[in-house]
Design an enzyme around this catalytic site. Sequence first.
Site, PDB file in Angstrom:
ATOM      1  NE  ARG A  10      -4.041   0.186   2.105  1.00  0.00           N
ATOM      2  CZ  ARG A  10      -4.502   0.352   3.526  1.00  0.00           C
ATOM      3  NH1 ARG A  10      -3.732   0.473   4.851  1.00  0.00           N
ATOM      4  NH2 ARG A  10      -5.674   1.402   3.435  1.00  0.00           N
TER       5      ARG A  10
ATOM      6  CB  CYS B 167       3.178  28.667  31.479  1.00  0.00           C
ATOM      7  SG  CYS B 167       3.387  26.193  31.723  1.00  0.00           S
TER       8      CYS B 167
ATOM      9  CB  CYS C  65       6.351  28.442  33.850  1.00  0.00           C
ATOM     10  SG  CYS C  65       6.928  28.601  32.326  1.00  0.00           S
TER      11      CYS C  65
ATOM     12  CG  ASP D  74      -2.721  20.687  41.616  1.00  0.00           C
ATOM     13  OD1 ASP D  74      -2.713  20.979  42.897  1.00  0.00           O
ATOM     14  OD2 ASP D  74      -1.901  21.075  40.131  1.00  0.00           O
TER      15      ASP D  74
ATOM     16  CG  HIS E 215       6.390  27.665  28.274  1.00  0.00           C
ATOM     17  ND1 HIS E 215       5.535  27.364  29.309  1.00  0.00           N
ATOM     18  CD2 HIS E 215       6.392  27.985  27.419  1.00  0.00           C
ATOM     19  CE1 HIS E 215       4.508  26.712  28.583  1.00  0.00           C
ATOM     20  NE2 HIS E 215       4.731  27.433  27.417  1.00  0.00           N
TER      21      HIS E 215
ATOM     22  CG  ASN F 189       0.160  11.468  27.606  1.00  0.00           C
ATOM     23  OD1 ASN F 189       0.421  10.669  26.621  1.00  0.00           O
ATOM     24  ND2 ASN F 189      -1.062  12.297  28.491  1.00  0.00           N
TER      25      ASN F 189
ATOM     26  CB  SER G 145      -2.869  19.934  29.212  1.00  0.00           C
ATOM     27  OG  SER G 145      -2.239  19.886  29.754  1.00  0.00           O
TER      28      SER G 145
ATOM     29  CG  HIS H 147       6.642  23.741  30.714  1.00  0.00           C
ATOM     30  ND1 HIS H 147       7.102  25.219  32.051  1.00  0.00           N
ATOM     31  CD2 HIS H 147       7.601  23.079  31.774  1.00  0.00           C
ATOM     32  CE1 HIS H 147       7.781  25.155  32.144  1.00  0.00           C
ATOM     33  NE2 HIS H 147       8.570  24.086  32.335  1.00  0.00           N
TER      34      HIS H 147
ATOM     35  CG  HIS I 179       4.416  18.215  31.185  1.00  0.00           C
ATOM     36  ND1 HIS I 179       3.923  18.799  30.456  1.00  0.00           N
ATOM     37  CD2 HIS I 179       3.004  17.400  31.394  1.00  0.00           C
ATOM     38  CE1 HIS I 179       2.942  18.691  29.988  1.00  0.00           C
ATOM     39  NE2 HIS I 179       2.478  18.212  30.734  1.00  0.00           N
TER      40      HIS I 179
ATOM     41  CD  GLN J   3       0.152  13.021  33.348  1.00  0.00           C
ATOM     42  OE1 GLN J   3      -1.284  12.917  34.274  1.00  0.00           O
ATOM     43  NE2 GLN J   3      -0.544  13.495  32.674  1.00  0.00           N
TER      44      GLN J   3
ATOM     45  CD  GLU K 101      -5.640   0.586  12.349  1.00  0.00           C
ATOM     46  OE1 GLU K 101      -7.345   0.795  11.386  1.00  0.00           O
ATOM     47  OE2 GLU K 101      -4.731   1.011  11.091  1.00  0.00           O
TER      48      GLU K 101
ATOM     49  CD  GLN L 297      -2.999  -2.083   7.656  1.00  0.00           C
ATOM     50  OE1 GLN L 297      -3.369  -0.061   8.183  1.00  0.00           O
ATOM     51  NE2 GLN L 297      -2.398  -1.817   6.426  1.00  0.00           N
TER      52      GLN L 297
HETATM   53  P1  H2U Z   1      -0.292  16.755  30.662  1.00  0.00           P
HETATM   54  O1  H2U Z   1      -0.269  17.497  29.336  1.00  0.00           O
HETATM   55  O2  H2U Z   1      -0.642  15.080  29.991  1.00  0.00           O
HETATM   56  O3  H2U Z   1      -2.544  16.034  30.045  1.00  0.00           O
HETATM   57  O4  H2U Z   1      -0.133  16.419  32.000  1.00  0.00           O
HETATM   58  C1  H2U Z   1      -0.970  17.343  32.446  1.00  0.00           C
HETATM   59  C2  H2U Z   1      -1.757  17.100  34.142  1.00  0.00           C
HETATM   60  O5  H2U Z   1      -0.979  17.961  35.188  1.00  0.00           O
HETATM   61  C3  H2U Z   1      -2.554  16.567  33.360  1.00  0.00           C
HETATM   62  O6  H2U Z   1      -2.829  15.782  34.111  1.00  0.00           O
HETATM   63  C4  H2U Z   1      -2.310  18.384  36.125  1.00  0.00           C
HETATM   64  C5  H2U Z   1      -3.406  17.590  34.554  1.00  0.00           C
HETATM   65  O7  H2U Z   1      -4.454  17.072  35.545  1.00  0.00           O
HETATM   66  N1  H2U Z   1      -2.490  19.511  36.243  1.00  0.00           N
HETATM   67  C6  H2U Z   1      -1.974  19.926  37.127  1.00  0.00           C
HETATM   68  O8  H2U Z   1      -2.512  19.244  38.159  1.00  0.00           O
HETATM   69  N2  H2U Z   1      -2.532  21.198  38.149  1.00  0.00           N
HETATM   70  C7  H2U Z   1      -3.029  22.059  37.617  1.00  0.00           C
HETATM   71  O9  H2U Z   1      -3.202  23.603  38.266  1.00  0.00           O
HETATM   72  C8  H2U Z   1      -3.591  21.781  35.710  1.00  0.00           C
HETATM   73  C9  H2U Z   1      -2.613  20.609  35.253  1.00  0.00           C
HETATM   74 ZN    ZN Z   2       5.938  27.177  31.622  1.00  0.00          ZN
END
Ligand code: H2U
Ligand code: ZN
Length: 354
Positions: free
Chosen positions: A32, A56, A59, A82, A119, A159, A167, A170, A172, A174, A323, A329
């Site tokens: 393909r 942010c 930060c 949080d 950042h 991620n 999200s 910056h 990071h 988890q 999938e 695939q």
């Molecule tokens: P991701 O970018 O992989 O989603 O990780 C960001 C995490 O940060 C997300 O699980 C947490 C979110 O719950 N978070 C906090 O703990 N405090 C915050 O002020 C915002 C986001």
């Molecule tokens: Zn930042």
Amino acid sequence: MNTLSVPFEPTEHPHRRYNPLMDEWVLVSPHRTKRPWQGQVEKLPPEVRPAYDPTCYLCPGNERAGGARNPDYTSTFVFENDFAALLPEGPRGDLDAGSFFHTQAETGVCRVICFSPRHDLTLGEMERAEIRPVVDVWCDQVTELGSRPEIAYVQLFENRGAMMGASNPHPHGQLWSNYRVPQVPAVEDRQQAAYFAEHGRPLLVDYLAAEVEAGARIVVENTSWVALVPFWAVWPFETLVLPRRHVTQMPDLSADERDGLADLLKRLLTRYDNLFETSFPYSMGWHGQPTDGGEYSHWQLHAHFYPPLLRSATVRKFMVGYELLANAQRDITAEQAAARLREQSEAHYRTQTV
Ligand code: H2U
Ligand code: ZN
């Protein structure tokens, strides 16, 4: 049964490949990749970010959503999520309300790990000397949480990029750590244990030796680590990162191996960014032995990188129809993907640093 008079050629003919780590199959359709492609091959304009962003929540010095304030950290910084998906306190229980309604209470600890106060960087854009503390923090978190009797597994992951649902740009990652071993590491445990029982050696130690001998799927290596596109890869540019030595969990890495990992990550992530000249999105994570005090010499530590991009900075692979309903695939073979990554420079396309 071979229905063609020509011999089976895995670079030409559709085939299935077996993943012994997960006991799964992937369908590979190399023919393909020859179909015409009329989609755009877009390059995205480079994203310019400030080194510090007052809005942010990661930060240094800034306030987070829950009202807590980050310290003026200068290297890595770890805090309790949080909006944690698991809570440390809670009932333990098993509800077996009929055979279709089996429920288990789950507890655990979720944390966010800032890789750098900057950042504007990504893990791969950081210097090796700045990536090393990230390796140390991963190791220390597994040691600390893994020593708790109520934590059976510590899942470290990142991620990266909006495409993967991150999200915030910056840099990071988890960790989510549970009372019970989660689904994927539980299957990997079962598969590695079965292989060890049969062969007396860890599955991934034998697998790495076979891959080093084959050579075709290796992407980057140094004296302590190898990154390769696994034979059974599903995502187009998926990689598996393995230590050369038999190591069951991150805290057992030596100082040299931690430096080696910083080097390998720098080089792998630079190649990823250079492939489509974009800040390459992915989900990555570490799999090490469970921390419930069991015997796990069949384990081999490893990281998976699952990047969604297929053809350009904007054209991604989707895990949809077939999938979701039948079988994973892919089109380009693992060997073709490894060759593309091997062709990339280790000088970053934006910063030109090696
Ligand atoms: P991701 O970018 O992989 O989603 O990780 C960001 C995490 O940060 C997300 O699980 C947490 C979110 O719950 N978070 C906090 O703990 N405090 C915050 O002020 C915002 C986001
Ligand atoms: Zn930042």
